[in-house]
Design a protein around this motif. Structure first.
Motif, PDB file in Angstrom:
ATOM      1  N   VAL A   1      -3.252  -9.198  -5.423  1.00  0.00           N
ATOM      2  CA  VAL A   1      -2.592  -8.056  -4.801  1.00  0.00           C
ATOM      3  C   VAL A   1      -1.605  -7.445  -5.790  1.00  0.00           C
ATOM      4  CG1 VAL A   1      -1.153  -7.316  -2.859  1.00  0.00           C
ATOM      5  CG2 VAL A   1      -2.777  -9.196  -2.560  1.00  0.00           C
ATOM      6  N   GLN A   2      -1.683  -6.129  -5.948  1.00  0.00           N
ATOM      7  CA  GLN A   2      -0.725  -5.399  -6.776  1.00  0.00           C
ATOM      8  C   GLN A   2      -0.107  -4.324  -5.893  1.00  0.00           C
ATOM      9  OE1 GLN A   2      -2.187  -3.065 -10.170  1.00  0.00           O
ATOM     10  NE2 GLN A   2      -0.986  -4.493 -11.420  1.00  0.00           N
TER      11      GLN A   2
ATOM     12  N   LEU B   1      -6.711  -6.022  -5.121  1.00  0.00           N
ATOM     13  CA  LEU B   1      -7.535  -5.647  -6.270  1.00  0.00           C
ATOM     14  C   LEU B   1      -8.873  -6.366  -6.293  1.00  0.00           C
ATOM     15  CD1 LEU B   1      -4.856  -5.605  -9.108  1.00  0.00           C
ATOM     16  CD2 LEU B   1      -5.660  -3.702  -7.702  1.00  0.00           C
TER      17      LEU B   1
ATOM     18  N   ASP C   1       0.730  -2.857  -2.676  1.00  0.00           N
ATOM     19  CA  ASP C   1       0.114  -3.041  -1.358  1.00  0.00           C
ATOM     20  C   ASP C   1      -1.406  -3.073  -1.425  1.00  0.00           C
ATOM     21  OD1 ASP C   1       2.570  -3.109  -0.078  1.00  0.00           O
ATOM     22  OD2 ASP C   1       2.641  -0.935   0.167  1.00  0.00           O
ATOM     23  N   ARG C   2      -1.958  -3.034  -2.618  1.00  0.00           N
ATOM     24  CA  ARG C   2      -3.409  -2.952  -2.794  1.00  0.00           C
ATOM     25  C   ARG C   2      -4.031  -4.296  -3.153  1.00  0.00           C
ATOM     26  NH1 ARG C   2      -5.336   1.152  -7.218  1.00  0.00           N
ATOM     27  NH2 ARG C   2      -5.423  -0.904  -8.105  1.00  0.00           N
TER      28      ARG C   2
END
Length: 108
Positions: free
Chosen positions: A59-60, A65, A62-63
């Motif tokens: 996770v980066q 990956l 709120d996404r």
């Protein structure tokens, strides 16, 4: 951790038997519960991990990956070059991991 099990992880599969035995000697095995945060984006890194069972999300912000699965390695940048974590990793199921600290890899 023994060399026979370590060589089944693709990241380590090209090492010689002597190299595998050296790396296996500094590896630890961990059991992780679902929902645990393994790495936090922005923290300084000091270890890398290889998944032997279970799954996790990278996770980066709120996404999400990608999803990590058995055989995947993460945190390797910290072992080979240091620096801050570029993403967080959160267990999405119970996991078993192999971990090695940067200081041990540098020593090898």
């Amino acid at each position: 951790m023994d060399a026979d099990r370590l060589c089944k992880i693709p990241f380590f599969s090209t090492l010689t038997l002597d190299q595998l035995e050296s790396v296996a000697g500094v590896c630890e095995e961990l059991e992780i519960e679902a929902g645990a945060t393994l790495l936090r984006e922005g923290d300084f890194g000091y270890a890398m991990f290889a998944i032997t069972s279970g799954t996790a999300s990278v996770v980066q912000g709120d996404r999400v990956l990608r999803t990590l699965v058995p055989g995947d390695v993460f945190g390797e940048i910290a072992v080979f070059s240091g620096g801050r974590r570029s993403a967080s990793v959160v267990a999405t199921s119970p996991m078993q991991l192999v971990t090695v600290l940067n200081r041990d890899m540098w020593r090898l």
